[in-house]
Design an enzyme around this catalytic site. Structure first.
Site, mmCIF file in Angstrom:
data_model
loop_
_atom_site.group_PDB
_atom_site.id
_atom_site.type_symbol
_atom_site.label_atom_id
_atom_site.label_comp_id
_atom_site.label_asym_id
_atom_site.label_seq_id
_atom_site.Cartn_x
_atom_site.Cartn_y
_atom_site.Cartn_z
ATOM 1 N N CYS A 134 45.570 -6.620 -2.316
ATOM 2 C CA CYS A 134 45.207 -7.927 -1.772
ATOM 3 C C CYS A 134 45.691 -9.090 -2.634
ATOM 4 C CB CYS A 134 43.696 -8.017 -1.585
ATOM 5 S SG CYS A 134 42.755 -7.524 -3.031
ATOM 6 N N GLU A 155 32.662 -5.845 -7.091
ATOM 7 C CA GLU A 155 33.741 -6.845 -7.093
ATOM 8 C C GLU A 155 33.135 -8.234 -6.879
ATOM 9 O OE1 GLU A 155 37.769 -4.745 -5.896
ATOM 10 O OE2 GLU A 155 36.648 -5.337 -4.117
#
Lengths: 623, 623
Positions: B394, B310
């Site tokens: 998120c 990520e």
């Protein structure tokens, strides 16, 4: 076993071929003298050979791993092939000793797998999906068939027949049998080899069972996961595309999932289609072939762009720098293409086999034979290098067994025809003729074949490679036009001893472009000459190879350099280099005319990259 | 707390700004009316809110997850910001009730985390590296500061002060304290906010401790893993680059690892550098900024190309189709840039903040406010679409809190100066002046500012965006040349009520190219107008957008279309399309002159993609 396909060819086995050319013979010698001993040492040092003593006890590190057998098996296969063409008493004895170790680990019921014998004895056959149990059996069966073919010795063959007989009792559609199949295909093609080595059709039937059962609903892997108390939906790689078990194989039309698994399955499907003439199986093979070669194939013959699943993604998704393109997958493609080629001797299959062999598979091993690529990207910033071994060591012995058996990929035969698929300087003995092939291929397109017939009349089929756009054929010096059938020149005649056939394949430097949907290759060309794909390496250039622009009109001259990389033809010319200094302080800017300066360009064959100073590399060059 | 940086600005808080423009105000209304209620519902339905009841028992599914608190916390933050500018008694009551639920889960010692209270009560503080414990605390602290700032209510602030006080007792360099820090940075910047909300410098000191301790050797994460009986070498993501804990922060010069973690850390470093004047911290921030913006930044302001971590990979590695470019990471970049901008009001920071805000962050939410991108690729084959929620959720509440607090990014102030960073039609009240800004930005570059001074003399600083190459300035209608300092026009004068400043920013369509080392963009241009990056979507074209070629001389005309995508300026012109039909049956071929046919082109702003029929998209177009 009889074939329903009338055009079917059979590969002339490597045992009947003696390769002595300047390209492959030295690589095969390195394979024999360095790679095979190196790999035995690695197998020994990592515990893979010792595991067969079955003396592992809880707490000892490392525990025999679920796929260790396959590494040893591929090493045996390579060593056996090597022995067949180059007798070596020491290697022969080492093979016998290793086989004896393996045999000693066989259980009374025939089962043979150190991991599931000593580490997880209660887990036998409980996770076919993930744990490579039948895959390992398959590789040991291939090793057994190879050792028997190469040496005539039956020791390993007998062991593996007992194991195969046990597997035949355990798996199937009969009462009390498990309807399972392996998550990693391999045993299917191995059982075909076992059937051929033993002449026993029931091994073919077992292969057919594993192929036919795959992907049927309800999914075996679902039931198996539930039996383990697991939720099948949380499988390691999502649903069963990963292992080509999402659909019955005859309904599969798209190449999906883990690339090596896919190739091994398709190879077995081609084998069975050839043996049985099963039209539905053949149609699936052909559709899968088209999907792969028109939408998912790197120029190098590499396949499977994604590290995530070690395999396939979408159509035309062929990134260069992140190309996974596992060595084993390119080798698997050689296997599949070779089997498709036997079905009706169609040059399309030989073209892809040759592309993978000379580029994306051969790049898997260093020139000195002791380091290996697992991944074969088509561009590198300089951080990708071959290693001497891997925790998951499938690729190194796969290259070794391919090189050791290379002779087996060159010729094909049928009752009335002898086909030359690859141009490799060699001698071959078949029932129709002995051929002497002389050539400097792939550096030169001139091929001279001297025929020593064993039958009065047969058709000599000579492949016109897909990359070749002009050729000249002559028999005994007289130019000849011959019909071309599926990419092969067909010379049907009464042959006399000493007849010579010469074929001149024009081999200019080609600039290739990729299909417009391949986003990674937009604005780029690749260089190819004959079967070889070229690349630019940092060590040959003073500028960043990523900044080199190849003008459309720049002449590129081939030059053979005996001193370079074991002897290679380089391509040389004048190109331009973008001036990066104009970019200080900015990553994006309004379009400007590029500032370039002249720079010499030198391209080397892709297979030979990363054998000198480390640095950036690219196959696709800006145009 | 006093600053050692004399040029330091302070952001004018969103509570003093009233946005009423045609671009942002409707997005903020959708955020308020649809996104915030939708996200509450998702938090409720997935068990995130109920988790605070602490009534989970073994066997119940799902168990409160280690990062659930952060989702609820960001929702509270978004809702609180919204409440501050748009009073809503029902939302106010819902916030109070939710805060009461959270408060009820606080333990007697101040600890507050449902997962480690009921699911793994014996694991508190045992795996700071992987389990987001301090990260969750940080988000709850941010929520507390936001709720206090927005409503003046102290309920959550008091809860989180007790938790922060407990954390302060547990962590530090004193005897008996743990010298740990969180694997996912967040608490550092949160503690700065807590210090500002409470006026208590010790929270700043705790933030400083977490920042200073990070990356010191011996590594805390090594010791922690050993204490768990694990081998630190087998950590989830290799060594500690993943969480920027590989080096003490002042020695860090390269942006590495997980992108969101990196941004949150750098934001805290900028905060602390501003508070303390720490030159070494500032130098690290500046070096990291240069590394990011010159070598690792997508044109959209997206960052972190790799799904694997990520986060970040190598220099110039900016693939388009596989760009991870997480929404949270672009938002994190807005946070960091905004903090860097406060240090000395340098337009370079505002340029990047604007780029991320209008493109790679805003693309994270659909026009209707109820679906969200986690990843923001710069090209798509058509399979990437926004979702209404994620297991790891998120991004959605991160967009919500950004939009709800947008007013806080527009203006900055210092004792003697008022800066306009972004051109958003709005009213702002500060100690120096009230401003009325009128503009149709980003569709038009004309800005009119009416000044109502509260101080007789101050400098009005107006940003000249980095994309702008020509502008005209006038005061009360009279053209004016004003000095430019770090990208800001400086109008130092005695102001009278009703003074008007007009700024005309020329906003032509720009064709941009990428640095030559960015391999993904070779042979391509991108379109930008003002701060907006454009893209081509399949729904606007009859040909595959990947086949469209934009000739160098093709005129591109902006046209505002009120009916399209909530009102956008499209760019229209004539382009060419490669003819794919010539490629039937081949993936590679010798280079030929391309066969093209004319095709109309229409580009839309990148942020608005995937709001109509699904299909392919590309930012970078062939030239």
């Amino acid at each position: 076993m009889t074939s329903a396909l009338n055009n079917r060819f059979t590969a002339v086995p490597f045992t009947k071929v003696r390769v002595d050319d300047a390209f492959w013979a030295p690589r095969m010698a390195v394979n024999r003298e360095r790679t095979i001993p190196h790999q035995y040492r690695m197998c020994l040092e990592t515990g893979r050979i010792g595991a067969y003593a079955l003396d592992w006890r809880p707490g000892m590190e490392p525990a025999p791993h679920v796929f260790w057998d396959s590494d040893v098996a591929k090493w045996i296969e390579a060593a056996a092939y090597s022995l067949a063409t180059h007798p070596d008493p020491a290697l022969d004895a080492l093979l016998d000793a290793t086989i004896a170790r393996i045999a000693s680990a066989q259980q009374p019921d025939g089962y043979l797998n150190p991991h599931f014998t000593v580490v997880e004895p209660d887990k036998r056959w409980t996770n076919l999906r993930d744990l490579h149990e039948l895959y390992c059996a398959g590789h040991l069966i291939e090793a057994a068939a190879a050792h028997f073919q190469a040496t005539g010795k039956r020791a390993l063959l007998d062991v593996m027949r007992r194991y195969a007989d046990y597997i035949e009792r355990v798996f199937g559609t009969g009462p009390g049998q498990m309807r399972g199949y392996c998550g990693h295909e391999e045993i299917e093609l191995a059982l075909v080899k076992l059937a051929r080595a033993t002449g026993e059709a029931r091994y073919l039937a077992l292969a057919q069972y594993f192929v036919d059962e795959r992907g049927r609903q309800p999914y075996y892997f679902d039931a198996e996961a539930q039996a383990r108390g697991e939720n099948p939906a949380t499988s390691y790689m999502g649903r069963y595309e990963y292992c080509q078990a999402h659909l019955p194989v005859r309904e599969q039309r798209e190449v999906v999932g883990h690339a090596v698994r896919a190739m091994y399955l398709y190879a077995a499907m081609a084998d069975l289609a050839g043996e049985t003439g099963d039209a539905a199986l053949l149609a699936a093979c052909e559709a899968l072939w088209a999907d792969l070669t028109l939408k998912k194939l790197y120029l190098t013959g590499g396949i499977g762009p994604s590290r995530h699943n070690e395999g396939f993604t979408g159509h035309y998704d062929l990134p260069n720098e992140t190309a996974y393109a596992e060595t084993c997958a390119a080798i698997g493609l050689v296997f599949w293409a070779h089997r498709m080629l036997q079905l009706d001797c169609d040059g399309r299959y030989a073209d892809v086999m040759e592309r993978a062999l000379y580029n994306g598979a051969l790049s898997g091993v260093s020139l000195d034979g002791t380091t290996f690529f697992y991944e074969n990207p088509l561009a590198s910033t300089g951080a990708r290098h071959r290693q001497d071994w891997f925790g998951c060591a499938c690729c190194p012995p796969n290259v070794a067994r391919l090189l050791a058996s290379l002779g087996g990929y060159i010729y094909g035969e049928r009752e009335d025809a002898l086909a030359v698929h690859l141009y490799v300087q060699s001698r071959v003995e078949t029932g129709l003729a002995a051929l002497r092939v002389e050539t400097r291929y792939p550096w030169d397109g001139a091929v001279r074949i001297t025929v020593d017939p064993r039958a009065a009349r047969f058709t000599l089929r000579l492949r016109v490679p897909g990359w070749c756009r002009e050729y000249r054929l002559a028999v005994n010096g007289a130019p000849l036009e011959a019909p071309v059938e599926r990419g092969y020149l067909c010379l049907a005649r009464d042959w006399a001893a000493g007849d010579t056939v010469t074929l001149e394949l024009a081999m200019p430097v080609e600039r290739l472009e990729a299909h417009p949907t391949v986003q990674a290759d937009v604005g780029r060309v690749a260089l190819q000459r004959g079967p070889l794909v070229y690349c630019l390496e940092a060590v040959d250039h003073e500028v960043d190879v990523r900044h080199i622009v190849l003008p459309e009109d720049a002449a590129l001259t081939p030059r053979f350099d005996q001193a370079l990389l074991g002897g290679v033809t380089v391509l040389e010319g004048r190109a331009a280099a973008l001036d990066e200094t104009a970019w200080a302080g900015t990553l994006y800017r309004p379009v400007q005319d590029p500032v370039c300066r002249p720079t010499p360009l030198r391209a080397i064959p892709y297979y030979a990259w990363d054998n000198r100073e480390p640095g950036a590399m690219t196959v696709w060059v800006r145009r």
